[in-house]
Scaffold this active site. Structure first.
Site, PDB file in Angstrom:
ATOM      1  N   SER A 193       9.345 -23.841  -5.792  1.00 23.58           N
ATOM      2  CA  SER A 193       8.846 -23.783  -4.135  1.00 23.58           C
ATOM      3  C   SER A 193       9.410 -23.260  -3.470  1.00 23.58           C
ATOM      4  CB  SER A 193       7.955 -24.506  -3.916  1.00 23.58           C
ATOM      5  OG  SER A 193       8.382 -25.702  -4.026  1.00 23.58           O
TER       6      SER A 193
ATOM      7  N   ASP B  12       5.940 -28.638   5.454  1.00 24.64           N
ATOM      8  CA  ASP B  12       4.457 -29.474   5.085  1.00 24.64           C
ATOM      9  C   ASP B  12       5.970 -30.842   4.552  1.00 24.64           C
ATOM     10  OD1 ASP B  12       6.141 -28.692   2.791  1.00 24.64           O
ATOM     11  OD2 ASP B  12       4.148 -26.829   1.868  1.00 24.64           O
TER      12      ASP B  12
ATOM     13  N   HIS C  91       8.350 -29.294   2.279  1.00 25.82           N
ATOM     14  CA  HIS C  91       9.431 -27.688   2.273  1.00 25.82           C
ATOM     15  C   HIS C  91      10.282 -28.223   3.747  1.00 25.82           C
ATOM     16  CE1 HIS C  91       6.925 -27.493  -1.206  1.00 25.82           C
ATOM     17  NE2 HIS C  91       7.879 -26.905  -1.486  1.00 25.82           N
TER      18      HIS C  91
END
Ligand code: NAG
Ligand code: NAG
Ligand code: NAG
Length: 357
Positions: A47, A335, A338
């Protein structure tokens, strides 16, 4: 011009263009001793690196194709799990390449593969069942199969000799492994790995597979590798309820990274003429975290968007249409898992200063 003619002309243009590009790249390589320029970049990861590969998976929980993700990215949400650019975008810029298309966009929209492709998939790990609870994702092995397809495409467009020169001067970027802990080992309710292996054995298992996969990429003709440490899962991830760095968890990743470092050293001595670079990204992130104020960050213990991730780990994301913090450049975390674009920019500079790629 009918469709076939148009297609043929486009192909010819592409082949011609690619050839010119390769000549230019070779000249540039000669001019600066091969130190800084690459013909292309091929990207593998999770991610932190996904630039949109998961967005076509309808049921995936690990995708960010909606606002406020991408709110600071020209063109809006792309699937990047960030408000703006991710680490690999800054690295592409630093080595003189444009932002890379994700593999899914190459397939779906025919985006150009000339400068490389991003195969990374949020939730993915080294083990193929890692992250399965997010829905469909693309594990490391499948990411490499996708590279194989890209190489076949290049072979279809160019002469063998040109393709091998082109690939030899491309950069491979790999950042994977954190999810094998977060979304596998530490979810004992869903995965058997913590019942089967202790932490040492698990790190060995991951590293052996990792090495095998690097050699598979090498077998396709790639020679230059930038291998990033697995990210510090104890920092800002869903395992810690507030965004402190959890030393216990970071120590676990360090067991992995220590092994990774020695694999990279082994590869370097076993394959002279190839470039294997170990990028201490986890340590650099930790140092960025520790010195956040000095880099202009005011908030490091709270995410700019959301921050109250599901504690069961299914959705460590910022929800659709959440209003994020206004001063995004002052936050380290976008978030709960991240970094912000601002943090990625600094991390890229730190990486560049440490490894010079
Ligand atoms: C760190 O993580 C471990 C494993 O999840 C947990 O048991 C521990 O309480 C955490 N420590 C802190 C200080 O949050
Ligand atoms: C896990 O989190 C998701 C999203 O917050 C929620 O829908 C689901 O019910 C949770 N599952 C459990 C077992 O707590
Ligand atoms: C990287 O190195 C350059 C030159 O020494 C320096 O100006 C810059 O501040 C460094 N970047 C970071 C993020 O430390």
């Amino acid at each position: 011009m009918d469709e076939t003619q148009y297609y043929n002309t486009t192909m010819m243009f592409k082949v011609e263009y690619l050839w010119i590009l390769m000549m230019a790249a070779s000249l540039a390589l000669e001019a600066n001793g091969g130190a800084t320029k690459y013909t292309a970049m091929y990207v593998f990861g999770d991610s932190l690196t996904d630039a949109g590969n998961n967005k076509y998976f309808i049921d995936s929980l690990a995708k960010a194709d909606y606002l406020p993700y991408g709110m600071d990215f020209s063109g809006g949400p792309t699937g990047r799990i960030c408000n703006g650019k991710i680490l690999v975008d800054f690295i592409a810029e630093m080595v003189g390449l444009p932002l890379l298309p994700s593999y899914a966009d190459v397939i779906a929209k025919g985006e150009s593969i000339l400068f490389g492709v991003n195969y990374a998939s949020a939730g993915a790990g080294i083990l193929s069942d890692t992250g399965y609870r997010f829905g469909r994702i693309i594990p490391f092995e499948e990411q490499i199969n996708n590279l194989r397809e890209t190489v076949d495409q290049l072979i279809g467009q160019l002469h063998g000799n040109e393709v091998s020169k082109y690939l030899e001067n491309a950069l491979v970027f790999v950042d994977i492994g954190a999810n094998d802990y977060l979304n596998n080992y530490f979810q004992a309710e869903y995965y058997p790995s913590s019942h089967l292996y202790n932490l040492e054995q698990f790190a060995d298992l991951l590293i052996n597979l990792y090495r095998k996969h690097i050699l598979e990429i090498q077998g396709l003709g790639l020679r230059k590798f930038l291998i990033l440490e697995a990210s510090p899962i104890g920092c800002g991830h869903l395992r810690s309820h507030n965004l402190k760095c959890n030393a216990t968890l970071n120590h676990v990743v360090e067991m992995f990274n220590t092994r990774l470092k020695s694999v990279v050293h082994d590869l370097r001595s076993n394959y002279p003429g190839y470039a294997f670079t170990y990028a201490p990204s986890s340590k650099l992130f930790q140092s960025l975290f520790d010195n956040a104020e000095a880099y202009g960050f005011k908030v490091k213990d709270k995410a700019c968007c959301g921050g109250s991730a599901g504690s069961n780990g299914t959705k460590p994301m910022c929800f659709r249409n959440t209003v994020p913090c206004p001063n995004r450049n002052e936050y380290l975390f976008w978030d709960s898992a991240h970094p912000t674009e601002a943090a990625n920019r600094i991390l890229a500079a730190l990486l560049h200063n440490t490894t010079s790629f």
